[in-house]
Design a protein around this motif. Structure first.
Motif, short mmCIF file in Angstrom:
data_model
loop_
_atom_site.label_atom_id
_atom_site.label_comp_id
_atom_site.label_asym_id
_atom_site.label_seq_id
_atom_site.Cartn_x
_atom_site.Cartn_y
_atom_site.Cartn_z
N CYS B 64 28.27 14.97 77.53
CA CYS B 64 27.37 15.55 76.93
C CYS B 64 27.77 16.36 76.14
O CYS B 64 28.08 17.90 77.30
CB CYS B 64 25.70 15.13 78.05
SG CYS B 64 24.50 15.82 77.41
N VAL B 66 25.43 18.77 75.45
CA VAL B 66 24.77 19.57 75.32
C VAL B 66 24.49 20.29 76.85
O VAL B 66 23.41 21.21 77.07
CB VAL B 66 23.11 19.71 74.43
CG1 VAL B 66 23.91 19.82 72.99
CG2 VAL B 66 22.62 18.47 74.48
N ALA B 68 23.66 18.36 78.78
CA ALA B 68 21.11 17.21 79.19
C ALA B 68 21.90 16.58 80.57
O ALA B 68 20.22 15.89 80.08
CB ALA B 68 21.01 16.52 77.45
N LEU B 69 22.52 16.18 80.23
CA LEU B 69 22.60 15.71 82.53
C LEU B 69 23.50 16.72 82.59
O LEU B 69 24.23 17.54 82.49
CB LEU B 69 23.92 14.00 81.52
CG LEU B 69 22.51 12.74 81.09
CD1 LEU B 69 23.82 12.27 80.52
CD2 LEU B 69 22.29 12.47 81.97
N TYR B 79 18.28 14.05 84.11
CA TYR B 79 18.63 13.72 82.05
C TYR B 79 17.26 15.05 81.81
O TYR B 79 16.74 14.72 82.19
CB TYR B 79 19.01 12.47 82.05
CG TYR B 79 18.37 12.06 80.74
CD1 TYR B 79 18.81 12.33 79.46
CD2 TYR B 79 16.89 12.21 80.14
CE1 TYR B 79 19.06 12.70 77.52
CE2 TYR B 79 17.01 11.22 78.67
CZ TYR B 79 18.38 11.77 77.88
OH TYR B 79 17.29 11.72 76.36
N CYS B 84 18.64 16.24 74.82
CA CYS B 84 19.65 15.74 73.96
C CYS B 84 19.30 15.37 72.58
O CYS B 84 18.30 15.51 71.63
CB CYS B 84 19.01 14.59 74.97
SG CYS B 84 19.51 12.79 74.32
N ILE B 85 20.56 14.53 72.29
CA ILE B 85 20.87 14.96 70.68
C ILE B 85 20.87 14.02 70.22
O ILE B 85 20.98 13.51 69.12
CB ILE B 85 21.83 16.03 69.85
CG1 ILE B 85 22.86 15.58 70.85
CG2 ILE B 85 21.86 17.45 70.73
CD1 ILE B 85 24.50 16.12 69.77
N GLY B 86 20.90 12.80 71.79
CA GLY B 86 20.92 10.87 70.95
C GLY B 86 22.73 10.99 70.29
O GLY B 86 23.06 10.21 69.52
N CYS B 87 23.50 11.88 70.66
CA CYS B 87 24.70 11.25 69.76
C CYS B 87 25.51 9.75 70.74
O CYS B 87 26.73 9.60 70.76
CB CYS B 87 25.82 12.10 70.59
SG CYS B 87 25.95 12.92 72.38
N ARG B 88 24.67 9.68 71.83
CA ARG B 88 25.07 8.25 72.81
C ARG B 88 26.73 8.51 72.80
O ARG B 88 26.78 7.97 73.44
CB ARG B 88 24.90 6.98 71.80
CG ARG B 88 23.74 7.15 70.77
CD ARG B 88 23.36 6.08 70.59
NE ARG B 88 24.49 5.86 68.92
CZ ARG B 88 24.15 6.33 67.61
NH1 ARG B 88 22.66 7.21 67.87
NH2 ARG B 88 25.35 6.19 66.93
N CYS B 90 27.75 9.52 76.36
CA CYS B 90 27.49 8.93 78.01
C CYS B 90 26.64 7.79 77.98
O CYS B 90 27.50 6.91 78.92
CB CYS B 90 25.66 9.54 78.33
SG CYS B 90 24.64 8.93 77.14
N ILE B 110 17.66 8.58 76.61
CA ILE B 110 18.22 7.89 77.89
C ILE B 110 17.57 7.46 78.79
O ILE B 110 16.24 8.46 79.00
CB ILE B 110 19.21 8.74 78.02
CG1 ILE B 110 20.07 9.24 77.03
CG2 ILE B 110 20.08 7.48 79.11
CD1 ILE B 110 20.83 7.78 75.86
#
Ligand code: SF4
Ligand code: SF4
Lengths: 401, 251
Positions: B64, B66, B68-69, B79, B84-88, B90, B110
């Motif tokens: 991740c 940033v 976020a996890l 989480y 979270c930037i939503g890059c997926r 993870c 997520i």
């Protein structure tokens, strides 16, 4: 030169305008309805076409650092005429990739988070930083061209003063993130097909981007040299072609050695979806162009270089798309095919890139050095081009005087 | 948590309790989803409970960009949707395919098991462990649970396959599984191995400082040498012509 090119471009203009419009509509749809409704991405296949496009864009923009390094750090001054085109290509390429990344993010409004919330263990974090820093470097390398045009000369001196460290930083950043795009997949040994997954991914990504970057700039110089004016002499073009051939050979050896070492060669003995994809990529992008470029006749012929560089680029595209899509289709045992919206956004952005390129070339002195063909170029090049040579010229810029 | 697959009878009480605890739609689900942080997969007569393994060296945390996890000291991998930037990444990287994405949202997040972090903080059991009527899911201290698992294996060697799944798979996880059927037949990925996956990336990332420092020096050196060569060449050329060379300006 430009004038003669214009009528040819108009047909393209219609197409690219349509594509850009379609892409804009697609992007609006993507932001209004979310990723789920507009893409074919799923929990099993969270990355798709756009990530592949990013790989491609970054790879094609690799000329930005290879040519800059060759000319300004290794002092291969004879390639000076393609420095500006290379920087422009890279600059546009990077801006487009950043644009696609932002469209791809689930939370575009959070795109700046990696800059303030660090995770040094994350390749993605390193890439965000490199992309941001390198795009800044490129904008500084590009700025003088604009500043010269608008005749604000004082910042140029400052930029010149820091240009050496700037270039070194640029080359290092490029080395890092070009390879890091490969590192992204180091963590999915269980997902990526054995033909593509290797601990050497970063190394392979780096080697291949050198070939693709140079092929791209060579192709550009061929296209833009039409109409009697040569951007690079046949001899220099042949030299670049030689470098491509060497890089391809190195890549091929490392790639095959690695397959051997990991015992993955047996994957190639049967004809499967994956092995066919692999063969296509390696033959089109590496073996055949290498064989072509071995011949002196091909290296000195326009048509030969056209076809060889196009093949290198196609093979490169295959390679990145295979890593980003085909190779990952093993795990979910489900296939992924991009949705129309994904495709339109990608085409729109590509068209945007070409359009911006052709406009910049038209209005800014990108191919200035060509006009000065002859000993003076060498002089100017060797002295680091202290004074913009065309300030005395009319605003047309591209018209030969 | 210790999950003994030989005890599980597939009653789905864990999922029901989980859904209630997390206010998710109460329908029964067979696979992990946005509304099912745990689910039972059936393999002939064995039920395998899927959920986030709350790995000791979590892949999701390492990828991740940033942070976020985060892996919390007492076990849960938590989480933070605000980061979270939503890059997926993870979703792409989790070896157990756990995180699920709110694809239909324009502000997607997520979703995955949170190990009932709020309950743990209050000293309660995770909802699923509390709900299990036969004790197929046991909650406890990692080391004690490992001892318990080893004890069961030792007591009934013919009943179990001799392996505590999760003890050191991908570097160890917070979930242990005991089974009478080889794990490979229960959808556990045999390619994962024991090295935590983040190590694979670290080998590349750890070279970054080297590339920067060594590379910087090398490039600087090359510039200096080639520059010198050009200068000398220019000087010699000028000498021959018998005039003084133009002073070199650094590019
Ligand atoms: S199972 Fe997946 S989501 Fe859960 S902690 Fe491990 S890597 Fe992260
Ligand atoms: S999707 Fe969010 S939580 Fe997952 S890796 Fe990206 S930023 Fe981190």
């Amino acid at each position: 030169m430009k004038l003669r090119l214009l009528p040819r471009i108009t047909g393209w203009q219609a197409i690219s305008t349509t594509l850009i419009l379609a892409g804009t509509l697609a992007a609006i749809a993507r932001f209004t309805y979310g990723l789920g409704a507009t893409t074919n991405l799923t929990d099993e296949f969270p990355w798709g076409l756009w990530i592949g496009f990013d790989f491609l864009g970054i790879g094609l923009a690799a000329s930005g650092f290879t040519i800059v390094a060759a000319v300004n750090i290794f002092h291969a001054k004879e390639y000076e005429p393609i420095v500006r085109p290379a920087i422009l290509t890279a600059f546009i390429g990077y801006l487009l990739v950043v644009l696609v990344l932002i469209i791809d993010l689930g939370r575009p409004d959070h795109f700046w988070h990696p800059l303030v919330m660090w995770n040094p263990h994350s390749v993605m974090c390193e890439i965000s930083w490199c992309l941001m820093l390198y795009t800044s470097v490129l904008s500084l390398e590009f700025a003088p061209i604009i500043l010269e045009k608008v005749k604000i000369t004082w910042p140029i001196k400052w930029i010149h003063a820091i240009s050496l460290p700037l270039m070194i930083v640029g080359v290092l950043l490029s080395t890092l993130h070009q390879s890091s795009f490969g590192s992204l997949y180091l963590i999915v040994p269980n997902r990526l097909h054995a033909l593509w997954y290797t601990p050497l991914l970063p190394v392979l990504f780096f080697i291949s981007c050198i070939a693709s970057g140079i092929a791209m700039i060579l192709l550009e110089s061929l296209i833009l040299s039409r109409g009697g004016r040569e951007l690079l002499s046949t001899h220099l073009r042949a030299n670049l072609a030689k470098i491509i051939a060497i890089t391809l050979a190195v890549y091929f050896v490392v790639r095959v050695e690695d397959l051997l070492a990991r015992g993955a060669l047996h994957e190639l003995t049967t004809l499967t979806y994956y092995s066919v994809a692999f063969y296509t990529e390696l033959l089109v992008g590496f073996v055949v162009p290498f064989a072509l470029l071995l011949s002196d006749r091909i290296r000195t012929s326009r048509l030969g270089l056209y076809s060889a560089t196009l093949m290198v680029l196609a093979g490169f595209a295959f390679n990145r798309m295979n890593t980003a899509i085909t190779g990952l289709e093993v795990y979910p045992t489900q296939t992924y095919f991009p949705s129309l919206i994904e495709i339109f956004i990608m085409l729109g952005i590509t068209a945007l890139g070409f359009t911006v390129f052709s406009y910049v070339v038209k209005y800014l002195p990108i191919f200035e050095a060509v006009e000065e063909a002859g000993p003076q170029v060498q002089q100017e090049a060797a002295t680091g081009r202290p004074e913009p040579i065309y300030l005395t010229r009319d605003d047309g810029g591209m018209e030969s005087s | 948590m210790l999950i003994d697959l030989t005890l599980c009878m597939g009653c789905n009480a864990c999922q029901a309790a989980c859904k209630e605890e997390n206010h998710l739609s109460p329908n029964e689900e067979k696979n992990l989803s946005l509304t099912a942080y745990t689910a039972l997969n059936k393999y002939s007569d064995v039920y395998v409970r899927r959920l986030c393994q709350h790995c000791d060296v979590p892949t999701c945390v390492s990828v991740c960009p940033v942070g976020a996890l985060v892996k919390q000291g007492d076990g849960p991998v938590a989480y933070d949707a605000d980061k979270c930037i939503g890059c997926r990444y993870c979703l792409q990287a989790c070896p157990y395919h756990v995180p699920k994405y709110e694809w239909s949202s324009t502000k997607p997040r997520i979703q995955k098991c949170r190990f009932c972090a709020p309950r743990l903080a209050k000293g309660q059991l995770p909802a699923c462990a509390e709900a299990c009527p036969v004790g197929a899911t046991l909650f406890g201290d990692r080391d004690e649970l490992l001892l318990e698992a080893a004890r069961r294996l030792g007591a009934e060697p013919t009943k179990y396959v001799p392996r505590i799944y999760g003890k050191d798979d991908v570097g160890g996880t917070s979930m242990f599984y005991l089974s009478s059927v080889p794990f490979e037949q229960l959808g556990f990925d045999s390619r994962l191995g024991r090295v935590p996956l983040p190590m694979l990336t670290m080998s590349a990332l750890s070279k970054v400082p080297n590339v920067l420092s060594v590379g910087g020096v090398v490039l600087g050196g090359i510039w200096w040498i080639t520059n010198r060569r050009t200068e000398v060449a220019a000087f010699e050329a000028a000498e021959k012509k018998g005039e003084t060379p133009r002073p070199e300006e650094k590019p």
